[in-house]
Design an enzyme around this catalytic site. Structure first.
Site: not given
Length: 362
Positions: A113, A173, A175
């Protein structure tokens, strides 16, 4: 075992792509279509962690309610606490779609995401409007294009101090390019010093000290775990959350989806995240609070996290497969497990399998 009604509902939701289905679930919670869970409070599940009293040890992990749209509705599902975010100072759209992938055979999810969220102001406005006083944590992060990521975390502390019950600094994260570099010892020391100084300043001004947790990755080396433990202890951090999603794809049945880039969560993350949890517990000792997350799908897996060293546990991805009744099922199941163990408090069971999990090869 998923019941026929849940199976039918899941089949219907799975007709939609994962991100659309997620939006539909948020809309259902907003509208009141999802019934509240009727739980009988069990004093054996209540405990005080990091100075906060939790009615039960199960929380909704960050990532589901990114923009603080439904925290009170989530608490009504049976969760003892919920964590909004990750929120960044400025709104950002995240990575291009598609960016969420179901691994149905594995009961896992891969996401890339990229901290998509509406920014600090939108989330703050919603939290400030709440009147329920529920146990709501705020997970803070940095914008992808930020020139000073540590300043973004400090901004999160300052912005949400009046509405957060606790903070989580998400530096794990996979991402956001380079974000996990903040787990390195020198960078982490600078981050913790800045974030905790901001917390202490805001605490002195307000008269209330809000705990700060650090969310770490499961893909750490032994040296990396040593460094995080040392910095957490030396900075008097309030707690750890173990762990975020993994880049590993070991043992997956769905090899087609496994090729997608991003972080893997759900059932396939359980063993790895629980082993890292136990190793961190052995490193930080008995007093530092730890929230265990990764692959919690039942009362049994929640209790196993606690046996491995967690004070509290969180879930998210497994609700994709089990539905909104999962939280209530887990909490009721924990009470039954305490009956079986003849335990007066869930805290009695913490660390009872920490050596087993710390020795697991994952």
């Amino acid at each position: 075992m998923i019941d026929p009604f849940k199976r039918l509902a899941r089949k219907g939701l799975f007709l939609f792509d994962p991100e659309t289905a997620h939006g539909m679930s948020i809309a259902a919670l907003k509208s009141g279509l999802v019934p509240a869970c009727q739980l009988t409070p069990d004093p054996r599940l209540r405990q005080t962690v990091a100075g906060l009293t939790f009615e039960n040890p199960l929380g909704m992990a960050a990532g589901y309610d990114k923009n603080a749209e439904v925290p009170e509705a989530l608490l009504k599902l049976g969760f003892g606490f919920t964590e909004i975010g990750t929120v960044t100072p400025k709104p950002q759209s995240g990575n291009p779609r598609p960016r969420i992938f179901r691994l149905v055979e594995d009961e896992g999810v891969i996401n890339r995401l990229g901290f998509n969220n509406e920014g600090h102001d939108a989330a703050f406005g919603r939290l400030a409007a709440l009147r329920g006083g529920g146990m709501i944590g705020v997970n803070i992060g940095a914008n992808k294009d930020s020139e000073d990521r540590i300043a973004d975390y400090v901004a999160g502390i300052r912005r949400f101090y009046s509405v957060a019950r606790y903070f989580t600094a998400n530096i794990s994260s996979p991402n956001t390019p380079g974000l996990r570099d903040l787990q390195g010892r020198e960078s982490l020391a600078v981050l913790l010093s800045a974030v905790l100084a901001a917390r202490d300043e805001m605490g002195a001004a307000s008269g209330r000290k809000i705990p700060v947790f650090l969310k770490i990755a499961p893909d750490l080396t032994e040296e990396g775990m040593d460094d995080i433990a040392a910095e957490a202890l030396s900075h008097a951090l309030d707690g750890l959350i173990v762990s975020n999603t993994t880049l590993s794809r070991d043992g997956l049945k769905d090899q087609r989806q496994a090729k997608e880039t991003g972080g893997l969560s759900g059932v396939p993350l359980f063993e790895k995240s629980t082993a890292v949890l136990a190793r961190m517990r052995k490193r930080v000792g008995p007093d530092l609070p730890i929230i265990g997350v990764g692959g919690v799908s039942s009362a049994e897996t929640a209790l196993e996290k606690i046996r491995a060293g967690a004070d509290l546990v969180q879930l998210y991805s497994c609700m994709v497969y089990e539905g909104p009744g999962l939280a209530g099922d887990v909490v009721r199941g924990l009470s039954k497990l305490l009956d079986r163990e003849k335990a007066a408090s869930i805290r009695e069971l913490r660390d009872t399998r920490v050596d087993y999990w710390a020795a697991r090869k994952v």
